[in-house]
Design a protein around this motif. Structure first.
Motif, short mmCIF file in Angstrom:
data_model
loop_
_atom_site.label_atom_id
_atom_site.label_comp_id
_atom_site.label_asym_id
_atom_site.label_seq_id
_atom_site.Cartn_x
_atom_site.Cartn_y
_atom_site.Cartn_z
N ASP A 65 -12.39 -20.49 -47.29
CA ASP A 65 -11.50 -20.94 -46.15
C ASP A 65 -12.39 -21.39 -44.82
OD1 ASP A 65 -9.05 -20.87 -48.20
OD2 ASP A 65 -8.58 -19.06 -47.29
N LEU A 68 -12.89 -25.03 -44.15
CA LEU A 68 -11.97 -26.15 -43.84
C LEU A 68 -12.19 -26.63 -42.40
CD1 LEU A 68 -8.79 -24.33 -45.62
CD2 LEU A 68 -10.34 -26.19 -46.40
N ASP A 69 -12.45 -25.77 -41.50
CA ASP A 69 -12.73 -26.16 -40.16
C ASP A 69 -14.26 -26.37 -39.74
OD1 ASP A 69 -13.35 -23.65 -39.80
OD2 ASP A 69 -11.82 -23.55 -38.19
N PRO A 104 -11.07 -29.08 -53.06
CA PRO A 104 -9.94 -28.43 -51.84
C PRO A 104 -10.29 -29.12 -50.66
CG PRO A 104 -10.89 -26.66 -53.37
CD PRO A 104 -11.70 -27.81 -53.64
N LEU A 105 -11.68 -29.41 -50.03
CA LEU A 105 -11.88 -30.16 -48.90
C LEU A 105 -11.17 -31.46 -48.94
CD1 LEU A 105 -15.25 -29.02 -48.09
CD2 LEU A 105 -13.32 -27.94 -47.25
N SER A 108 -7.46 -31.42 -48.02
CA SER A 108 -7.32 -30.69 -46.50
C SER A 108 -7.46 -31.75 -45.62
CB SER A 108 -8.27 -29.55 -46.35
OG SER A 108 -9.55 -29.90 -46.23
N ARG A 109 -7.65 -31.30 -44.33
CA ARG A 109 -7.93 -32.05 -43.24
C ARG A 109 -9.32 -31.88 -42.53
NH1 ARG A 109 -2.23 -31.62 -39.42
NH2 ARG A 109 -0.99 -32.46 -40.75
N PHE A 110 -10.00 -31.71 -43.67
CA PHE A 110 -11.53 -31.49 -43.10
C PHE A 110 -12.09 -32.69 -42.78
CE2 PHE A 110 -15.94 -31.86 -44.83
CZ PHE A 110 -16.54 -30.79 -44.05
#
Length: 309
Positions: A65, A68-69, A104-105, A108-110
């Protein structure tokens, strides 16, 4: 910058972290791996290496996780090395690992950059790009070692120190590599190799991977890749303008599109700043076109094999 290293407990991943800690840019380094004891061991060791650096960087263990950022996700996870004659044997197995991490990235908002060290890097990056998990400008593959081996081979042939040699290997990271003999310099001056010297360089470069894997040491180019990847990340952080060879997906540069191959690029905080376009000889241009075709074919085979599962 937050740098998350997936496969951080491996030889290459931990080498990247070590070299980043000794660099001049400040990073929050997060190691992620499926082996908790090894991950903790590397983290405990690297925490003490922080005091040897020149910037107030940090290092810690984390989870997927954390990616993600992240500003940069370094992907060095891969299946264990085994005896082989080509990186292509790892394509399907490593695609599964890459997909589990990067899919998953993509959902997401990656907004960070992905630096892929996992091989075979060119078809893997092409596959990731075509799956739309990471945007073209934020997808970079590590191929610097090819140029370093070319410089070493030239240095041996000319009996000079590798530090004095500037030479570039583009194209595919593997059998379709394209040495730019037209751009070789020694101490900043153009250098020409005769047929015998060029043959010696070709032998050194083309057999390096097979000779190393045949040792059955169970390790890859840990030190070189760790040092090279850290320099690329520092260049992104500082926006130094340094040109690196890297596997990227061009948008018409060198007459190639939609396929990731090794090209000269300038990196920035948001990924690829721009691709540098050089004048190439006819043979070099042909080599680049052939390399792109090889990668495209490998990616098509990968799509076919994954679809049949």
């Amino acid at each position: 910058m937050k740098v998350v290293i997936i496969g951080g407990a491996g030889g290459i991943g931990s080498s990247v972290a070590f070299n980043l800690l000794l660099g001049t840019a400040t990073h929050d380094i997060v190691l992620v791996d499926t082996r908790p004891a090894m991950l903790t061991s590397h983290t405990m060791d690297l925490e003490n290496a922080v005091a040897l650096g020149t910037a107030p960087s940090t290092v810690r263990g984390g989870t997927p996780d954390d990616a993600l950022d992240a500003d940069i996700v370094v992907l060095s996870a891969a299946v264990p090395l085994r005896l082989n004659t080509s990186r292509s044997v790892f394509l399907t197995d490593n695609a599964r690992i890459v997909g589990e991490i990067l899919a998953p990235l993509g959902k997401s908002r990656f907004t960070g950059t992905v630096l892929v060290l996992t091989n075979p890097v060119d078809p893997l990056l092409t596959w990731v790009y075509r799956n739309e998990w990471v945007a073209r400008e934020r997808l970079v593959g590590y191929t610097l070692n090819d140029s370093l081996r070319l410089r070493t081979g030239i240095a041996q042939a000319l009996r000079v120190h590798p530090l004095t040699v500037d030479a570039w290997m583009l194209g595919e990271h593997g059998e379709g590599q394209v040495p730019l003999y037209s751009r070789v310099t020694v101490d900043g001056e153009p250098a020409t190799l005769d047929d015998e010297q060029r043959a010696a360089v070709t032998t050194y470069v083309n057999t390096w991977y097979q000779r190393h894997v045949a040792l059955d040491s169970g390790r890859t180019s840990t030190w070189t890749t760790g040092r090279g990847a850290a320099r690329m990340i520092d260049a992104m952080a500082t926006e130094s303008g340094t040109v690196f060879p890297a596997s990227v997906v061009p948008d018409g540069e060198y007459g190639i599109s939609e396929v990731s191959i090794g090209l000269p690029v300038v990196l920035g905080r948001t990924g690829i700043d721009h691709i540098v376009e050089w004048e190439l000889t006819a043979d070099e241009k042909r080599g680049m076109t052939d390399a792109a075709a090889r990668v495209d074919s490998a990616c098509a085979q990968l799509v076919s094999s994954t679809a049949s599962r």
